[in-house]
Enzyme design. Structure first.
Site, mmCIF file in Angstrom:
data_model
loop_
_atom_site.group_PDB
_atom_site.id
_atom_site.type_symbol
_atom_site.label_atom_id
_atom_site.label_comp_id
_atom_site.label_asym_id
_atom_site.label_seq_id
_atom_site.Cartn_x
_atom_site.Cartn_y
_atom_site.Cartn_z
ATOM 1 C CB THR A 19 -0.752 0.140 1.096
ATOM 2 O OG1 THR A 19 -1.712 -1.226 1.196
ATOM 3 C CG2 THR A 19 -1.677 1.360 1.328
ATOM 4 C CG ASP A 63 -1.853 -6.742 -2.707
ATOM 5 O OD1 ASP A 63 -2.673 -5.884 -2.379
ATOM 6 O OD2 ASP A 63 -1.640 -7.580 -1.523
ATOM 7 C CB SER A 64 2.451 -8.196 0.530
ATOM 8 O OG SER A 64 1.611 -8.221 1.543
ATOM 9 C CB THR A 95 0.333 -4.287 6.390
ATOM 10 O OG1 THR A 95 -0.995 -4.290 5.720
ATOM 11 C CG2 THR A 95 1.182 -3.117 6.547
ATOM 12 C CB CYS A 285 -4.527 -17.631 23.011
ATOM 13 S SG CYS A 285 -5.739 -18.698 23.844
HETATM 14 N N1 ASP Z 1 -2.690 -5.434 0.337
HETATM 15 C C1 ASP Z 1 -1.722 -4.618 0.879
HETATM 16 C C2 ASP Z 1 -0.450 -5.392 0.836
HETATM 17 O O1 ASP Z 1 -0.302 -6.045 1.632
HETATM 18 C C3 ASP Z 1 -1.850 -4.143 2.374
HETATM 19 C C4 ASP Z 1 -0.995 -3.255 2.733
HETATM 20 O O2 ASP Z 1 0.240 -2.903 2.276
HETATM 21 O O3 ASP Z 1 -1.162 -2.741 3.671
HETATM 22 O O4 ASP Z 1 0.303 -5.333 -0.220
#
Ligand code: ASP
Length: 349
Positions: A19, A63-64, A95, A285
């Protein structure tokens, strides 16, 4: 705990996508990865950081959710090729799978003696309220930070996000919306960034500086993650265990590593163990360790050959299994290594 030294030095910034560097597709309005020039144009402050920052970008930023072991190997190769020229490395990454990548790199970069800091953002860097600027600038500063004797402050694979420096193989994405996207539930932060960056030196790993960093590339993807739930059916479990080329299972159990005490489940797991499949017990958990001898369900799992994952994360167990399975077919060795901390990923004992 001490104040941080002045950051100087050379940092290699590896841009994989995510992102942080995305922009809107004009037709669909959806976010898509853009190249690094777009990111640089949105961030003139980069030039003002008192650290020499050189950029290396993936030919095709992703995109990850498209991250995979071949791309982990590519990152390892980039770091290995540039290891001597830089004081530290910052990886810009989406992320969604950042915790998997951080875990994988922690095993693939054996005896790491320099900082490798993964970061990204929840809002693209060209948006007014972006969290990307602070995440990126502080990550570069941490990657270049050194002790007065010249040794790196944080010679580990870490995630820096929203004021927290986390051991990468302990981290989990906890929030899909808030800027506070990551945390480590079973290990305190390695550093906290406020007005100053406060490093918690007593928690940071000490590599062997007399030995070189050893890059590893092989990963075996014959792994699955499966979650227990009340009502889980024998057919489902048996079907899963019959998956071709399956060599490792991360089993997400209840509480302190507990499971239903059904004879069919224990039989199926014992059979899988006998076939050489390594089964790791990780709790559902968020916090706290697996303690298998505590309840009879966990005790039965132990008898079925299931191995404690201690206080490790699912992301880390998956990456560690892939790494070990990529390097040996000796199941006893894989099981022994899964029960040891190789780079601070679990607390054994
Ligand atoms: N979909 C994005 C990714 O993982 C989300 C991000 O970067 O926050 O590339």
């Amino acid at each position: 705990m001490t104040d941080q030294p002045k950051a100087t030095g050379r940092v290699l910034l590896i841009y994989t996508g995510g992102t942080i560097g995305m922009g809107r597709n004009r037709q669909t309005g959806a976010l898509e990865p853009l190249d690094f020039n777009h990111l640089i144009a949105s961030m003139p402050e980069l030039a003002a950081i008192p650290v020499e920052t050189v950029v290396h970008q993936f030919p095709q930023p992703i995109d990850s959710s498209d991250m995979k072991p071949q791309l982990w190997a590519r990152i390892v190769q980039i770091i290995a090729d540039h290891y001597e020229q830089y004081d530290g490395f910052v990886i810009l990454h989406g992320t969604d799978t950042m915790a998997f990548t951080a875990s994988a790199l922690s095993f693939m970069l054996e005896n790491l003696t320099k900082p490798v800091i993964l970061t990204g953002s929840q809002l693209p860097i060209n948006q007014l309220r972006t969290d990307g600027r602070e995440n990126l600038i502080t990550s570069i500063e941490i990657a270049a930070a050194r002790h007065p004797d010249g040794r790196p402050r944080v010679p580990e694979v870490c995630i820096y996000f929203s004021g927290k420096l986390l051991r990468g193989n302990r981290a989990t994405k906890i929030n899909s919306e808030g800027f506070n996207a990551f945390d480590t539930f079973n290990l305190p932060h390695l550093a906290d960034a406020g007005v100053n960056i406060t490093y918690h030196d007593e928690l940071i790993l000490h590599p062997d500086y007399s030995r070189p960093m050893r890059p590893h590339f092989a990963m075996d993807t014959g792994v699955i993650v499966f979650t227990l739930f009340p009502g889980i059916e024998e057919d489902t479990v048996r079907h899963l265990l019959a998956t071709p080329r399956l060599r490792g299972i991360v089993m997400r159990t209840y509480g302190s590593g507990n499971a239903p005490q059904q004879p069919w489940l224990m039989e199926a797991l014992s059979e899988a163990t006998a076939q050489g499949i390594t089964i790791i017990n990780i709790t559902q958990c968020a916090a706290g360790p697996v303690a298998m001898a505590r309840y009879s369900g966990g005790y039965l799992l132990q008898n079925a050959g299931v191995i404690s994952g201690y206080d490790g994360t699912v992301e880390c167990a998956v990456a560690k299994l892939m790494h070990l399975m990529g390097h040996t077919t000796d199941t006893a060795l894989i099981r022994a290594q899964m029960s040891r901390a190789l780079c601070g990923e679990i607390t054994v004992g």
